[in-house]
Design a protein around this motif. Structure first.
Motif, PDB file in Angstrom:
ATOM      1  N   MET A 168       0.852  -1.209   0.000  1.00 41.34           N
ATOM      2  CA  MET A 168       0.000   0.000   0.000  1.00 41.34           C
ATOM      3  C   MET A 168       0.877   1.246   0.000  1.00 41.34           C
ATOM      4  N   LYS A 172      -2.078   6.096  -2.362  1.00 41.70           N
ATOM      5  CA  LYS A 172      -3.408   5.489  -2.342  1.00 41.70           C
ATOM      6  C   LYS A 172      -4.120   5.801  -1.031  1.00 41.70           C
ATOM      7  N   LEU A 221      -7.767   8.135   0.057  1.00 36.79           N
ATOM      8  CA  LEU A 221      -8.941   7.656   0.779  1.00 36.79           C
ATOM      9  C   LEU A 221      -9.645   8.763   1.540  1.00 36.79           C
ATOM     10  N   VAL A 262     -12.155  10.545  -0.496  1.00 40.68           N
ATOM     11  CA  VAL A 262     -13.262   9.625  -0.765  1.00 40.68           C
ATOM     12  C   VAL A 262     -14.190   9.567   0.439  1.00 40.68           C
ATOM     13  N   MET A 263     -13.559   9.449   1.628  1.00 35.80           N
ATOM     14  CA  MET A 263     -14.362   9.410   2.850  1.00 35.80           C
ATOM     15  C   MET A 263     -15.158  10.698   3.011  1.00 35.80           C
ATOM     16  N   PHE A 313     -10.900  -0.824   7.945  1.00 37.25           N
ATOM     17  CA  PHE A 313     -10.160   0.182   7.196  1.00 37.25           C
ATOM     18  C   PHE A 313      -8.665  -0.123   7.173  1.00 37.25           C
ATOM     19  N   ARG A 342      -8.126  -1.322   3.594  1.00 36.47           N
ATOM     20  CA  ARG A 342      -7.999  -0.026   2.920  1.00 36.47           C
ATOM     21  C   ARG A 342      -9.298   0.394   2.245  1.00 36.47           C
ATOM     22  N   ILE A 385     -13.181   1.972   2.849  1.00 34.43           N
ATOM     23  CA  ILE A 385     -14.014   2.638   3.834  1.00 34.43           C
ATOM     24  C   ILE A 385     -15.441   2.194   3.588  1.00 34.43           C
ATOM     25  N   MET A 394     -19.104   2.776   3.952  1.00 34.21           N
ATOM     26  CA  MET A 394     -20.042   3.844   4.297  1.00 34.21           C
ATOM     27  C   MET A 394     -21.289   3.270   4.979  1.00 34.21           C
ATOM     28  N   ASN A 446      -9.934  -3.822  -4.331  1.00 35.94           N
ATOM     29  CA  ASN A 446      -8.796  -2.933  -4.540  1.00 35.94           C
ATOM     30  C   ASN A 446      -9.200  -1.578  -5.114  1.00 35.94           C
ATOM     31  N   ASP A 447     -10.503  -1.402  -5.327  1.00 38.07           N
ATOM     32  CA  ASP A 447     -10.970  -0.150  -5.906  1.00 38.07           C
ATOM     33  C   ASP A 447     -11.727   0.628  -4.822  1.00 38.07           C
ATOM     34  N   ASP A 448     -10.990   1.470  -4.098  1.00 40.77           N
ATOM     35  CA  ASP A 448     -11.594   2.075  -2.897  1.00 40.77           C
ATOM     36  C   ASP A 448     -12.797   2.961  -3.202  1.00 40.77           C
ATOM     37  N   LEU A 449     -12.736   3.695  -4.323  1.00 39.87           N
ATOM     38  CA  LEU A 449     -13.851   4.588  -4.640  1.00 39.87           C
ATOM     39  C   LEU A 449     -15.115   3.769  -4.917  1.00 39.87           C
ATOM     40  N   LEU A 451     -22.144   2.999   0.123  1.00 41.05           N
ATOM     41  CA  LEU A 451     -23.047   4.143   0.282  1.00 41.05           C
ATOM     42  C   LEU A 451     -24.444   3.760  -0.196  1.00 41.05           C
TER      43      LEU A 451
END
Lengths: 405, 289
Positions: free
Chosen positions: A1, A5, A9, A12-13, B31, B35, B37, B39, B90-93, B100
């Motif tokens: 990581m 990256k 985050l 994004v959060m 988290f 890695r 998040i 929602m 692996n795609d956080d967005l 969400l």
């Protein structure tokens, strides 16, 4: 990581959190208005400490539809419901959505204090739309000169009429501490109470204006100064329920006086252990208690389940509005002038008493002082202590205060 | 301020910190390890509270309610991970947007089921009342019990993560998940178990908080926000960090409520801004290269 990256985050959060807060109250839109329909946008909180209000608004509008119908002069009434979270920004985007996207002819709402002030400001910029207040009660709403804005209920100062004297003279309280949510409704509501209480000879021992949505009141309870005889609780909905349950947990020794929505069924009906603190609380407002003699009130309660302050106020507003539309036979032409004349001429007796409007489109109403009792089945209710008729609006509004206003 | 008031406010801050810790510890584990998040963490919290209310009201058994709520919410979290998140880990967005969406659906379903009324989970009858403490005077017993439960869970989590083989694998995964997988560890099982544990903790937190305060729509967003603040302040992926973050947030908000009630919320977020400015990785967070 990699660090890059990880650092991505955070935005994004942040974006996610913002979306989650912004979109929480949004509901679906409606169709374009057509000439044979009258579109009414109903605005009420559905998130936050007054989140139950939307359900009450729906019950009220359904009841009025049942009584008066949904067709007038060949036109059908269509209702668009729009939720808010009780804040200014949420009400602003919600009312704009109703008027500018859904193109409603009439707005019925909003339900909470700060929202009311925002909607009146907006009404001043939309002369072609008629606004009928739902349950918002700041004094200033009807003093801003908006001809297209109508309020068929008392303001929050009017609701406190007689309560300050009752606390000082009948209950014998000399020193009262103020705990209230920090927004326009409690400013006026508590202002109305303390101006009368202090004028009678009472003293204010301090104030805690807490953010709306505060969950933990134990700190406020422990900061009440010695020598206080009673506490004025200017909280509503779940905030009031939270406070009362903690007052029970902490075995608070002070008698409590309620703001107009603190002893309402909307707070007392919470599924929480609050009876020990709530019983004996008294308040003033538009909702009568047991012992009030008005057949319309009995009928209203038998036909609508779980009536509280929001049900009653939205009902009165919707009843007056539908009656006005009926009087003009559904004709909204001429910039809605005829409808507004009909609304100005409103004169009806409803479940909460007699209602007419003054020259500012502000209602002249009946008002009640009630006290909380525990019913035989263990539930909490209110009994009538006093009632006043033809209560008129004053011109004083209040801001946050820390000593006698 | 009298010394008794000082101690009372201190205890109130710790009570609040206990609840924030329970919610945030799950979030920080998910988290830190993955890695991503989630929602939907606030939704897990509120759902747990509502389940707890229903079970405790029906059976009169708080412990059973807490167990059932944690189990159901944990399993739901696991299902959401396996079905929706696993593919896009692996795609956080994308994970943030998927969760969400789950949060919105969950919020609406809960509003449809439980409405806008406030609910409080009934506490066991022997929790009611107050106890007299040195310095602080009388204090609510159920608050002290919730504090105690949080401490026990916190210590157990810390032991699990720092003293067991499972914890060693989790920590290895936190530091470098690809290398951990290369050593033969089935990281999918580890990730799934952390999601289960994190969601179950959120569900349990809903019951604990719903016992002290009331549950209502909108709290899911509030608790997601506060647990993010706790995780950011304490440092991501660290259980002691979540405890410290929760303690700071709880104490700042309660002392804020005493000294300047109107600005109580401002102090909490100011704390986050200061920590981000001075130590962006959080107080106990590691800088990763």
């Amino acid at each position: 990581m990699s660090m890059s990256k990880k650092s991505r985050l955070l935005p994004v959060m942040a974006i996610g959190a913002t979306f989650s807060l912004l979109l929480a109250g949004c509901a679906g839109g409606g169709d374009e208005a057509s000439s044979d329909e009258i579109k009414i946008g109903v605005l009420a909180p559905d998130t936050g400490n007054l989140s139950f209000a939307m359900g009450e608004a729906k019950k009220a509008v359904d009841q009025v539809s049942k009584e008066l119908g949904l067709e007038f002069g060949g036109k059908t009434i269509t209702i668009v419901y729009q939720g808010t979270d009780g804040t200014t920004s949420s009400a602003q985007s919600a009312v704009r959505k109703l008027v500018e996207n859904d193109e409603v002819d009439i707005v019925l709402g909003p339900g909470s204090g700060d929202e009311g002030l925002t909607v009146v400001e907006y009404a001043l910029t939309q002369p072609d739309v008629t606004f009928v207040n739902g349950a918002a009660s700041p004094v200033d709403q009807t003093l801003k000169g908006a001809d297209n804005f109508f309020r068929f209920m008392g303001d929050s100062v009017m609701w406190m009429g007689g309560l300050g004297k009752y606390a000082y003279e009948t209950k014998g309280y000399k020193n009262i501490y103020l705990l209230a949510e920090d927004y326009s409704f409690p400013y006026d509501n508590a202002g109305g109470f303390f101006s009368e209480f202090c004028a009678a000879g009472g003293n204010m021992t301090g104030a805690s204006w807490v953010p709306v949505g505060t969950t933990d009141y134990a700190t406020v309870l422990s900061s009440i100064p010695a020598g206080t005889d009673a506490v004025y609780v200017g909280l509503g909905g779940s905030d009031a329920a939270n406070f009362l349950s903690q007052a029970v947990q902490a075995k608070t020794p002070y008698p409590l006086i309620g703001g107009s929505i603190a002893i309402d069924p909307s707070a007392l009906g919470a599924s929480a252990d609050i009876a020990d603190a709530a019983v004996g609380m008294f308040s003033g407002g538009p909702v009568p208690g047991a012992g009030y003699t008005n057949t319309l009130w009995d009928k209203f309660n038998s036909e609508v389940e779980g009536v509280n302050i929001f049900t009653l106020l939205y009902y009165n507003a919707a009843y007056a509005l539908f009656s006005g539309i009926k009087a003009v036979d559904g004709d909204l032409g001429d910039g809605q002038a005829d409808l507004r004349d009909a609304l100005k001429a409103t004169d009806f007796t409803g479940p909460g008493g007699h209602i007419v409007l003054d020259s500012n489109n502000q209602a002249i109403v009946d008002n009640f002082i009630t006290e909380v009792v525990q019913n035989a089945d263990g539930s909490l209710g209110t009994v009538q202590v006093a009632e006043a008729h033809n209560v008129k609006q004053g011109t004083i509004s209040y801001q946050r205060f820390d000593s006698c206003p | 301020m009298t010394s008794e008031q000082l101690f009372q406010i201190f205890l109130n801050g710790i009570t609040l910190a206990s609840v924030y810790f329970l919610v945030a510890s799950g979030l920080t584990l998910i988290f830190g390890l993955m890695r991503v998040i989630t929602m939907a963490h606030g939704t897990s919290y509120l759902l747990g509270g509502y389940f707890g209310f229903s079970v405790a009201s029906a059976t009169g058994n708080w412990y059973l309610a807490a167990l059932v709520a944690a189990a159901i919410v944990g399993i739901l979290g696991l299902i959401i991970h396996q079905v929706l998140i696993h593919k896009f880990q692996n795609d956080d967005l994308r994970v943030a947007l998927i969760t969400l969406g789950v949060a919105f659906i969950g919020t609406d379903l809960m509003a449809a089921t439980y409405g806008g009324d406030a609910y409080q989970v009934p506490a066991p009858s022997n929790w009611l009342g107050t106890v007299v403490l040195p310095f602080a005077g009388s204090y609510s017993l159920q608050r002290l019990i919730i504090i105690l439960i949080s401490i026990i869970i916190g210590v157990a989590l810390w032991l699990l993560i720092s003293k067991t083989r499972y914890g060693a694998i989790v920590r290895a995964g936190v530091d470098d998940s690809q290398m951990t997988a290369a050593t033969g560890v089935n990281t999918r099982v580890i990730f799934a178990s952390i999601f289960l544990l994190g969601s179950a903790l959120a569900g349990f937190a809903g019951v604990a908080n719903g016992t002290l305060f009331t549950l209502l729509p909108g709290q899911d967003g509030t608790f997601l926000l506060y647990s993010l603040v706790v995780v950011i302040v304490g440092g991501m992926g660290s259980i002691p960090g979540a405890a410290l973050g929760a303690l700071l947030v709880g104490l700042v908000s309660q002392f804020g409520l005493y000294f300047a009630p109107t600005y109580a919320t401002v102090f909490t977020f100011a704390l986050m801004v200061i920590v981000l400015a001075v130590r962006p990785q959080g107080i106990m967070g590691k800088v990763r290269l």
